[in-house]
Design an enzyme around this catalytic site. Structure first.
Site, short mmCIF file in Angstrom:
data_model
loop_
_atom_site.label_atom_id
_atom_site.label_comp_id
_atom_site.label_asym_id
_atom_site.label_seq_id
_atom_site.Cartn_x
_atom_site.Cartn_y
_atom_site.Cartn_z
N ARG A 11 0.82 -1.21 0.00
CA ARG A 11 0.00 0.00 0.00
C ARG A 11 0.86 1.27 0.00
NH1 ARG A 11 -3.96 -0.03 -2.34
NH2 ARG A 11 -4.78 1.82 -1.28
N ASP A 33 10.39 -5.97 -5.05
CA ASP A 33 9.33 -6.74 -4.39
C ASP A 33 9.41 -8.18 -4.87
OD1 ASP A 33 6.88 -7.92 -3.49
OD2 ASP A 33 6.13 -5.90 -3.16
N CYS A 180 1.53 7.28 10.15
CA CYS A 180 0.51 8.18 9.61
C CYS A 180 -0.22 8.90 10.73
CB CYS A 180 -0.47 7.40 8.74
SG CYS A 180 -1.26 5.99 9.56
N THR A 181 -0.46 8.20 11.84
CA THR A 181 -1.19 8.80 12.96
C THR A 181 -0.34 9.85 13.67
OG1 THR A 181 -2.47 6.77 13.24
CG2 THR A 181 -2.45 8.32 15.09
N THR A 210 -6.20 -1.79 7.84
CA THR A 210 -4.90 -1.87 7.17
C THR A 210 -4.60 -3.33 6.83
OG1 THR A 210 -3.67 -2.10 9.25
CG2 THR A 210 -4.02 0.14 8.40
N GLY A 240 1.40 3.37 19.32
CA GLY A 240 2.45 4.19 19.94
C GLY A 240 2.51 5.58 19.37
N ARG A 262 -9.84 0.20 15.50
CA ARG A 262 -9.83 -0.18 14.10
C ARG A 262 -11.28 -0.39 13.66
NH1 ARG A 262 -4.99 -1.57 11.63
NH2 ARG A 262 -3.28 -0.68 12.86
N ASN A 344 -4.86 8.15 5.78
CA ASN A 344 -3.73 7.44 6.38
C ASN A 344 -2.81 6.80 5.34
OD1 ASN A 344 -6.51 5.96 6.87
ND2 ASN A 344 -5.04 4.35 6.32
#
Length: 363
Positions: A11, A33, A180-181, A210, A240, A262, A344
């Protein structure tokens, strides 16, 4: 223009690539990848169910699990962001986006990825696996000059654009872009603390699904309820992100902590910061200083809205955080609840690009 390699075409790897092409600020030259073939890479890049079809320079990508054809597919089609609106194809063993050829690797061991041969100077470590200084440092063996971890790190220096990015020093070879948070919370916390002082606070993020979650109930290596089906449940979880704010704003160290819920939505999350203020402030005072920051030093990173918005309104939004003036409340002049939205995936990916650009400016 700094030349960038991407390790992991999941993602964040795909959306950093999209953000890079959209912004034109960095040149993607290689992707690794091991799980996706080239044609699938093309598909996955071009089509995104959330963010739509690709509209965007990247020089190399590594993903040992995706062959080239699968890379094409995954880049082209995205269930969250929609179909990629540019051209993407597999050609001569390379991923070609808008006519720009990107070298593809499929190595599981980051020390074996020949980033230098592909011309990649900076590497975005977006697998979620190599998040320590030691593990991420393996990319340097392949010729990379610097590594940006697109996740929190236990020991790498963390930087949040608009908050502490000016403290970056070119002696640092490996850094973290935090989460992102944290990227949503830290700019808002900085504005509030700089103007009124935060005595203490609790954060809750209502977070979209996610890839680490289960599609149906399954075993979890962490808390048992983390294994509950993502589309069926609201799941309390640890994070965290609030504590990490103390690493990027040292004055707030030990003053913030938080948790996550979530929830079964595909993308876009929202932070609720409930805090006690040192200086008295009317809610209108808070709105005023946040709006000033949005129009000034945090422009493009912190947004402001008084509209009656919902989560889907922020799908594809490039801000780190958008303060929802109408959603917050105040109990009194010292105790407030503040609400801020964030994409996010895409907002965070844009900050990864911005951090690389900032680092390159210090070379």
């Amino acid at each position: 223009m700094v030349k960038v390699g991407v390790n992991g075409f999941g993602r964040i790897g795909r959306l950093v690539t999209r953000a890079a092409f959209n912004s034109g600020k960095v040149d993607i030259v290689a992707i690794n990848d091991p799980f996706i073939d080239l044609n699938y890479m093309v598909y996955m890049f071009k089509y995104d169910s959330t963010h739509g079809k690709f509209k965007v320079d990247i020089v190399a990508i590594n993903d040992p699990f995706i062959d080239l054809n699968y890379m094409v597919y995954m880049f082209k089609y995205d269930s969250t962001h929609g179909k990629f609106k540019g051209t993407v194809k597999a050609e001569n063993g390379k991923l070609v986006i808008n006519g720009h050829a990107i070298t593809i690797f499929q190595e599981r061991d980051p020390s074996k990825i020949k980033w230098g041969d592909a011309g990649a100077e900076y590497v975005v470590e977006s697998t979620g696996v190599f998040t320590t200084m030691e593990k991420a440092g393996a990319h340097l063996k392949g010729g990379a000059k610097r590594v940006i971890i697109s996740a929190p790190s236990r020991d790498a220096p963390m930087f949040v654009m608009g908050v502490n990015h000016e403290k970056y020093d070119k002696s640092l070879k490996i850094v973290s872009n935090a989460s992102c948070t944290t990227n949503c919370l830290a700019p808002l916390a900085k504005v509030i603390h700089d103007n009124f002082g935060i005595v203490e606070g609790l954060m809750t993020t209502v977070h979209a699904i996610t890839a680490t979650q289960k599609t149906v109930d399954g075993p979890s290596a962490k808390l048992w309820r983390d294994g509950a089906g993502a589309a069926q449940n609201i799941i309390p979880a640890s994070t965290g992100a609030a504590k990490a704010v103390g690493k990027v704003i040292p004055e707030l160290n030990g003053k913030l902590t938080g948790m996550a819920f979530r929830v079964p939505t595909a993308n876009v999350s929202v932070v609720d910061l409930t805090c006690r203020l040192e200086k008295p402030a009317k809610y209108d005072d808070i709105k005023r200083v946040v709006k000033q920051a949005c129009d000034g030093p945090l422009k493009g990173m912190l947004g402001y809205t008084e509209h009656q918005v919902v989560s889907s309104d922020f799908n594809g939004d490039s801000h780190s955080s958008t303060f929802d003036a109408g959603a917050g409340i105040a109990l009194n002049d010292h105790f407030v609840k503040l609400v801020s939205w964030y994409d996010n995936e895409f907002g965070y990916s844009n900050r990864v690009v911005d951090l690389m650009v900032h680092m390159a400016s210090k070379e």
